[in-house]
Design an enzyme around this catalytic site. Structure first.
Site, PDB file in Angstrom:
ATOM      1  NE  ARG A   1      -2.416   1.091   3.783  1.00  0.00           N
ATOM      2  CZ  ARG A   1      -3.220   1.229   4.781  1.00  0.00           C
ATOM      3  NH1 ARG A   1      -4.604   1.223   4.594  1.00  0.00           N
ATOM      4  NH2 ARG A   1      -2.810   1.201   5.912  1.00  0.00           N
TER       5      ARG A   1
ATOM      6  CB  THR B   1      -2.105   7.213  -3.347  1.00  0.00           C
ATOM      7  OG1 THR B   1      -1.281   5.888  -3.339  1.00  0.00           O
ATOM      8  CG2 THR B   1      -1.222   8.215  -3.812  1.00  0.00           C
TER       9      THR B   1
ATOM     10  CG  ASP C   1       0.918  -3.651   9.607  1.00  0.00           C
ATOM     11  OD1 ASP C   1       1.372  -4.924   9.284  1.00  0.00           O
ATOM     12  OD2 ASP C   1       0.798  -3.114   8.698  1.00  0.00           O
TER      13      ASP C   1
ATOM     14  CG  ASP D   1       4.445  -4.025  10.789  1.00  0.00           C
ATOM     15  OD1 ASP D   1       5.311  -4.545  10.115  1.00  0.00           O
ATOM     16  OD2 ASP D   1       4.279  -2.980  10.920  1.00  0.00           O
TER      17      ASP D   1
END
Length: 210
Positions: A105, A109, A201, A204
């Site tokens: 990602r 944006t 996340d 992670d």
């Protein structure tokens, strides 16, 4: 599957998800819980696989016994976090064919950028289950399904651990024919595009990275 969104309310799924949400859950425990919950979710997402019968011999006598019909299904992981769900599902479905879609990602944006695509042959004759722990904005998921349809897939399902309303709406708009199975529909996305309350996340937490 009839519903576009299925939230799996099984007590074991919900309990394990709560343990994964806790901020102090260790990396090793997070991976173990993800592997376990993926098998429970796999039970739900594969609930309508086509069946046939095969003549076998038990210790007592011959019988016509139920077996899976057609081509072996395909599991497609959206890298890298999807591998956490994939590993557990392969323990349950070891004969499945496996594919990978590499997307990251863009933090500016929030749009997906493709860097890898490798999938099994004859996707049009297989049930294709795409896996990614988080359905957040839905941009990566939509992009992955776009690629799979371009490769010939026609019978697709999407499996995730957590979903945000924005991601579900985005998927329904782009791919209304692809059912979503998840353990929870959370409240919203924050300004950075992360699911809230979520669990952080997933990649992670799974791999101990920042």
């Amino acid at each position: 599957m009839k519903d576009h969104l299925t939230v799996v309310k099984h007590p074991l799924v919900q309990h394990k998800l709560t343990m994964m949400r806790k901020h102090d859950t260790t990396t090793g425990e997070f991976r173990r819980l993800l592997r376990e919950i993926s098998q429970l979710l796999a039970y739900e997402v594969t609930g309508e696989l086509p069946m046939t019968t095969r003549r076998i011999t038990t210790p007592m006598e011959e019988m016509d016994a139920p077996v899976l019909a057609g081509r072996k299904l395909a599991l497609v992981s959206i890298l890298r976090a999807g591998n956490g769900l994939l590993d557990g599902m392969l323990e349950l479905i070891p004969s499945a064919r496996v594919g990978f879609v590499g997307l990251y990602r863009d933090e500016e944006t929030l749009r997906p950028v493709q860097y890898y695509f490798k999938v099994p042959t004859e996707l049009g004759e297989r049930l294709v289950i795409t896996v990614d722990p988080m359905l957040a904005t839905g941009n990566s998921s939509v992009a992955a399904i776009d690629l799979l349809k371009e490769a010939g897939a026609r019978n697709l399902r999407f499996l995730c651990l957590l979903a945000a309303p924005e991601g579900v709406a985005r998927m329904k708009e782009a791919h209304p024919d692809v059912p979503i199975v998840t353990a929870a529909l959370d409240e919203r996305l924050n300004e950075k595009g992360y699911i809230v309350p979520g669990l952080g996340d997933a990649g992670d937490r799974m791999y101990g990275t920042k």
